[in-house]
Design an enzyme around this catalytic site. Structure first.
Site, mmCIF file in Angstrom:
data_model
loop_
_atom_site.group_PDB
_atom_site.id
_atom_site.type_symbol
_atom_site.label_atom_id
_atom_site.label_comp_id
_atom_site.label_asym_id
_atom_site.label_seq_id
_atom_site.Cartn_x
_atom_site.Cartn_y
_atom_site.Cartn_z
ATOM 1 N N ALA A 31 27.352 -75.570 92.654
ATOM 2 C CA ALA A 31 27.417 -76.383 91.434
ATOM 3 C C ALA A 31 26.096 -76.380 90.666
ATOM 4 O O ALA A 31 25.107 -75.777 91.092
ATOM 5 C CB ALA A 31 27.823 -77.807 91.792
ATOM 6 N N HIS A 32 26.111 -77.076 89.549
ATOM 7 C CA HIS A 32 24.961 -77.127 88.635
ATOM 8 C C HIS A 32 23.706 -77.681 89.292
ATOM 9 O O HIS A 32 23.747 -78.653 90.022
ATOM 10 C CB HIS A 32 25.283 -77.921 87.372
ATOM 11 C CG HIS A 32 26.002 -79.211 87.574
ATOM 12 N ND1 HIS A 32 26.278 -80.059 86.539
ATOM 13 C CD2 HIS A 32 26.509 -79.808 88.674
ATOM 14 C CE1 HIS A 32 26.917 -81.114 86.990
ATOM 15 N NE2 HIS A 32 27.074 -80.984 88.273
ATOM 16 N N SER A 33 22.598 -77.026 89.004
ATOM 17 C CA SER A 33 21.264 -77.472 89.426
ATOM 18 C C SER A 33 21.041 -77.418 90.932
ATOM 19 O O SER A 33 20.069 -77.982 91.428
ATOM 20 C CB SER A 33 20.958 -78.894 88.919
ATOM 21 O OG SER A 33 21.023 -78.933 87.515
ATOM 22 N N HIS A 91 25.775 -78.263 79.009
ATOM 23 C CA HIS A 91 25.119 -77.453 80.031
ATOM 24 C C HIS A 91 24.379 -76.320 79.343
ATOM 25 O O HIS A 91 24.937 -75.266 79.087
ATOM 26 C CB HIS A 91 26.136 -76.958 81.068
ATOM 27 C CG HIS A 91 26.414 -78.024 82.074
ATOM 28 N ND1 HIS A 91 27.160 -79.142 81.778
ATOM 29 C CD2 HIS A 91 25.986 -78.185 83.364
ATOM 30 C CE1 HIS A 91 27.201 -79.941 82.846
ATOM 31 N NE2 HIS A 91 26.503 -79.382 83.810
#
Lengths: 347, 347, 347
Positions: free
Chosen positions: B238-240, B197
């Protein structure tokens, strides 16, 4: 920790009487679901009694309602209380030495009681008071004008915002936040305008709060956690909530703004209670119960589901859902049968 | 804080006009659900108006749509805005004195603007920049190459990971984590292999984030929180994920990877949105709504349930579930009747 | 980071073979859901393949099962593994310089291995051991007699309670708490009497734990997280839980006391597992699955719902619920028809 003690000696520690050979030596305490050989266990219901009797435990602590043909027992009034006393005897709580760590940052004028332990890198801001015999572990942050009572324990990385009041014998676990602003905005002229939160949080005596939990401050007035209430990890208590005495809030329970709970309310895990709800005394909410805004739940009832239903209805509905595929099938068959009947009648 | 002010004076603070005796003296502000005697309250709907009129409040702040026969009122254009202004007047925000606490650990080359407050035991790693008038309270940890804008406030024990970018007027409450690695692994050769990440988190202006919340960094690119969005305690982004402007995310809401929300999206408590979902502008998700992966929810709609249904359908289904036990009974009765009819026809 | 590299060079980094013009220059890596021009992407299923081919990506990493008429490809055995290797190549992990920050508070007798990084304001209490090459970032708090293995990484504000044991290559994200007391009380004489928690937490090798998560210590014995298990943010693992190898626990999952999971168990988001449950190997629980106490879920199955149902039944029930309003209507119609039939028969 290794130790050995015979049943007579153990019984004397917990005011119990041995039935069986009181000279047998026990070498440890076991939890009921992971029993080691030659240890002593506690059994306060039939299931546990079975587990204990079939295990390699040496003896069982029970009350007058039970007896064993298979193992020596120690009879006491409250088996669980006796077992807790044994745990405290054999694993005495480590006492943190009184004193203030050199690296703690304590503002001028902070009042600190007798026999207080303040750990490394703790920050305490001006106007705050710490009661006698309280332990504040490393890296905690105590804001301005906070009052902490006697015999409290704050685990590391706890944050107490300004103006909060903590009673006596309160335990707060790591990374928990007390007194953060409530989540309140008013949508005005295309923006969420923040509603100030100038109230505080009051935590009464003998409350224990788990790790990574949050209790928000009130906008005006106080959010209040009643005496003896126990709160698990990862729980949300919103602004202006009032919890009564001896409540139990399990993990992932969230209670929204201005809701009131009476005494002895139990929220199993992941219960969600909306804002302005009134939960009366002795209500139990099963896991994942969801309560809509402004509801009142009557004293002594057990609820399940979202929206919450009395347990009998809740179970009926659960069974009803489980049988739904069959129900659809039955209705289809009935349609066909009726069509046949109609045809027969036309003939 | 004790004060007294007559209605005329109060009206002048909020550009309002008094109907009733403007010499009456108010001695406090009350929230609508806990009204104290001789205070002033705000009412912006009928329910609150009733509560206010029946209470011991001295006066009510209302807009042109309301009037009272029972209490003096102050009429303003936006009652809630006026009340917020009064709160800010009577409880002015405490200003943290500019300065860097001696115990703060600030790496060489960190750029710090004018009039910045950095509390005790704060850590700021190299390459980071802190904008003017920003407050970073004690025990916060700011990683490498982080950019924080002007007029921000970080409460204690906040963690900002490397490379995150925080806009202006952003508030982040205690123990919240911004920029932790997203939860991404690929199961290869019997192990979960970690997907790196190396992206970041970008938080735009006027965002407020509650306590113990987590916003993960993107694997590549950015997780983005749009301008004016407000996030409660114990939320997972969460991511993105990309959130638009002025969203509201209530406690225990979780938004999974690569999901996109438009502007003015509201997630009530405990909403779960799976990965790669698209939520269009002005969508509202009721408490506990669960959205499966890759769904698209259309602009302006209100959804309930898991899977999410338009509110009308959602309510219909809730009623349907409530009546399930009766439905099972009805079908059983119909079966019996049909059997009778069949028997009659055979006869 | 800006770079350019032709396909031949990239293929050589990942042991792949180019189909197409291997002199073409790539200038970045893209995630599949946000593809930038002239970058390389990975596609390991048909949907991703479509996205990649229609995008402005320059080339695609695929395995032997795929081919493209539209773009140059690099063929490898494990496309995702290859992509991870490229990410690690182009974005090498920043290495924290070994050393102990002057502000860290390390008790006498703490054992610290070779090449260890200990950040600012870290607290490590007496009796603890830190293995070689481990990184403990700023503001972490490590209690007494904690053992941390080699090559671990603790992000800021992590709290490890006394006596916990952490294996090798373990990563713990910010503000997570390991070893807090389990939530256990016995209601005796009108009070919740605390059950002591004198056990610990054992975390095996290659575990990664997200931010703001909590793993409670056992009352007696250990809570255990098995090798290679990955835990997301905001997860609750209660006292005496045992997790096997390579489990996946997504955000807001809660596992109650004394529950056991086998190997390769997957809990999607917001799964709730009650106490004393046994989950066998290779079980998958869909988002929001709720498992009642003492259940056993059989190896290899996929479950949905609360209570958990095998996926086929779960989907059937979801469809059944969706059609409930129609079902109510059908039953009403059947009632009317039967009434008509009855009337006809009477006539």
């Amino acid at each position: 920790m290794r130790w050995k003690m015979n049943l007579k000696q153990i019984a004397s520690l917990i005011d119990g009487s041995v039935k069986g050979d009181d000279g047998l030596e026990v070498s440890g305490l076991s939890p009921i679901d992971n029993i080691q050989a030659n240890t002593i266990v506690v059994a306060d219901n039939k299931d546990k009694m079975k587990l204990a009797e079939r295990s390699s435990a040496l003896a069982i602590i029970i009350n007058k309602d039970f007896d064993s043909q298979l193992k020596p027992v120690i009879k006491v009034e409250h088996p669980m209380k006796a077992f807790i006393e044994l745990m405290n005897h054999f694993y005495p709580k480590k006492i943190k030495t009184a004193g203030i760590h050199a690296s703690a940052q304590i503002a001028e004028g902070v009042s600190i009681g007798k026999n207080v332990h303040i750990g490394a890198n703790v920050v305490i801001e001006h106007g705050s008071k710490i009661g006698d015999n309280t332990v504040i572990r490393g890296n905690c942050h105590v804001g301005e004008n906070v009052i902490i009572g006697k015999h409290c324990e704050l685990f590391p990385n706890v944050t107490l915002y300004d103006d909060c009041i903590i009673g006596n014998h309160v335990v707060i676990h790591a990374s928990t936040v007390i007194g953060s602003d409530g989540f309140g905005y008013s949508f005005i002229e295309d923006k969420h305008m923040k509603i100030p939160h100038v109230g505080n949080v009051i935590i009464e005596d003998n409350v224990e709060i788990g790790a990574n939990t949050v209790v928000d401050r009130a906008s005006l007035g106080s959010t209040r956690i009643g005496q003896g209430t126990k709160i698990d990890n990862l729980v949300q208590v919103a602004h202006s909530v009032t919890l009564g005495k001896n409540n139990i809030l399990c993990a992932f329970t969230g209670i929204a703004g201005s809701t009131t709970c009476g005494d002895n309310v139990i929220c199993a895990a992941n219960v969600g209670i909306s804002d302005h709800v009134t939960i009366e005394d002795n209500v139990t909410l099963g896991a994942r119960t969801g309560v809509p805004p402004k509801k009142r739940l009557r004293a002594g009832n057990v609820y399940l589901g979202a929206p919450p239903r009395l347990i009998e209805k809740g179970i009926e509905i659960e069974i009803g859902i489980n049988r739904l595929p069959k129900l659809h099938k039955s209705v289809k068959e009935l349609k066909n049968k009726i069509k046949q009947l109609e045809n027969q009648l036309v003939d």
